[in-house]
Every structure is written in structure tokens, then in C-alpha cells.
Write an enzyme that holds these catalytic residues in place. Structure first.
Site, PDB file in Angstrom:
ATOM      1  N   ASP A 164      40.119  46.134 -18.689  1.00  0.00           N
ATOM      2  CA  ASP A 164      38.851  46.642 -18.193  1.00  0.00           C
ATOM      3  C   ASP A 164      37.824  45.516 -18.127  1.00  0.00           C
ATOM      4  OD1 ASP A 164      40.104  49.102 -18.324  1.00  0.00           O
ATOM      5  OD2 ASP A 164      39.231  49.596 -20.271  1.00  0.00           O
ATOM      6  N   ILE A 165      36.736  45.757 -17.412  1.00  0.00           N
ATOM      7  CA  ILE A 165      35.707  44.738 -17.233  1.00  0.00           C
ATOM      8  C   ILE A 165      35.083  44.310 -18.554  1.00  0.00           C
ATOM      9  CG2 ILE A 165      33.862  46.431 -16.798  1.00  0.00           C
ATOM     10  CD1 ILE A 165      32.739  44.415 -14.723  1.00  0.00           C
TER      11      ILE A 165
END
Length: 239
Positions: free
Chosen positions: A109-110
Site C-alpha cells: 500500500d502507499i
């Protein structure tokens, strides 16, 4: 390892794989007589080429490039994609030729940090990401609430995540402190670690991937840095 298999490839496809030329440009070069195969000029882009054939472009020898296997220490704020209109991607951190040929074997994920593997070897990537191959991913986790000891049992049995039809595969949870743990999973469902803790009524506040199989994030890599895997690290993932 080679990008070219033992099965003959079309000449235009081979040429595009070992140069920066597109398939259409490769066809033009072939038809113009610029390409030789084992010393003979070939003008048919569809002709099959053996893996051990000697190719030359305007007299310069061509060889299939070796596959690339890279580990990156991903910082927050980057996404695991080739390109994105809103965010920087992990490829923006790299100084590599033909970066568009690389893809991430197991995305993060970011806001998740840590080990990211990139390669242009599709079979190797599949071995890393396929749940059936049980290539374990180890995460360091910090949470907002105290981690319930029952979560160990729940995770080991598999849990139902919202909108998913099947339980997660058995996972290993090692509780290190009230709000700190390590988790090993062999899947890569969407936001899986966060959703697993969410199913326990807890919120993940920090998530960092430490290892994939026997490949451990190099402690000498600062955030945003990368290096090529060693031969032993590559071989630890059986294709």
C-alpha cells in the site's frame, strides 16, 4: 537466466526484447536487411530464432539481456505501479534501463514501507505471489489498540474478511508487545493485513514488510534505495 526460452521466438519479438526498439521498428530493421542470424541476413520478421542463435544488428552482436531481480526499501508515499497520475511510483526511485519492463512481485500500500521485489521474470514473480506456492511474507505491525491474544488463534485458523467469500489462509501471529506484532501470511489480498486486524476490531498504525520467503530486506538499504538480489536470493524462490 535468459528472457529467451528454448522455444524459438519470432525474430522481431527477439529483437525488441534485447534492444530498445519497438516491435514495429524491429520489423523495419529486419526488412531493411540490417539483421543477421548466424551470419546470414534475414528479412522475414516472423522467422523463428533459437535461444543460442548469433544475432547481429548492423554488424554488432546482440544477446538476450539477463532477467533482473531487485529489492527495494519502499518509503511511504509511493505506490507499487508502473505509472500513476496522482502519486509517485516505486519506479520513480530507480535508475534502470527499460524500467517499464519491471513489475512488482507483491505490492504494498502507499503508506506501507519495506521490502518490495521487482523483476522482469514472470515465472519467478508468479512463484513469489501465488498463494499455492506458500511464499511467506513477514510484516512488522503496530496497532492503535492492544492486540488480543485470541487473534493468534483466529489468524491461524483463517478469518473472513468483509466482501471476501473465503477465509484467509492460515497465518502466524507473534505478539511482541501490547500493540506490536509480527505477522506471516502467504497471500496478498487487497489491504489484507490491515483488514485482518480490522476484523479483530483493531487499527494498524504502522506496517512494514521485512521479508519475502528467505529474502530479507537488506539493513544497509536506506528508504528509497535498492540493490540487485544475489544469486542465492534469486534461487531461494523456486520457479
Amino acid at each position: 537466466m535468459s528472457n529467451v526460452s528454448n522455444k524459438p521466438l519470432r525474430l522481431d519479438r527477439y529483437l525488441a526484447s534485447v534492444t530498445d526498439y519497438s516491435r514495429s521498428d524491429a520489423k523495419k530493421l529486419i526488412k531493411a536487411g540490417e539483421i543477421t542470424v548466424d551470419g546470414l541476413v534475414v528479412r522475414d520478421p516472423a522467422q523463428g530464432v533459437a535461444a543460442d542463435a548469433e544475432l547481429a544488428l548492423s554488424g554488432h552482436s546482440l544477446r538476450a539481456a539477463s532477467s533482473r531481480y531487485i529489492m527495494l526499501n519502499k518509503p511511504q508515499g509511493y505506490i507499487c505501479a508502473a505509472r500513476d497520475r496522482r502519486h509517485q511510483t516505486v519506479l520513480d526511485l530507480m535508475d534502470e534501463d527499460n524500467p517499464e519492463r519491471l513489475h512488482v512481485a507483491g505490492r504494498l500500500d502507499i503508506d506501507t514501507t519495506g521490502l518490495v521485489l521487482l523483476t522482469d521474470d514472470g515465472n519467478w514473480s508468479h512463484a513469489v505471489t501465488s498463494p499455492q506456492r506458500k511464499c511467506w511474507k513477514r510484516y512488522y505491525v503496530e496497532t492503535a489498540e492492544v492486540i488480543n491474544e485470541q487473534a493468534q488463534l483466529h489468524f491461524s485458523r483463517g478469518v473472513f474478511l468483509k466482501d471476501d467469500k473465503a477465509r484467509t489462509l492460515p497465518a502466524e501471529l507473534d505478539i511482541l508487545g501490547e500493540r506490536v506484532a509480527r505477522l506471516k501470511i502467504c497471500e496478498g489480498r487487497y489491504h489484507q493485513v490491515k483488514r485482518m486486524f480490522g476484523a479483530e476490531g483493531n487499527l494498524v498504525t504502522r506496517l512494514h514488510r521485512e521479508a519475502i520467503g528467505d529474502i530479507v530486506l537488506d539493513a544497509d538499504l536506506a528508504e528509497g534505495e535498492y540493490r540487485y538480489l544475489t544469486a542465492a536470493e534469486v534461487a531461494s524462490v523456486q520457479k
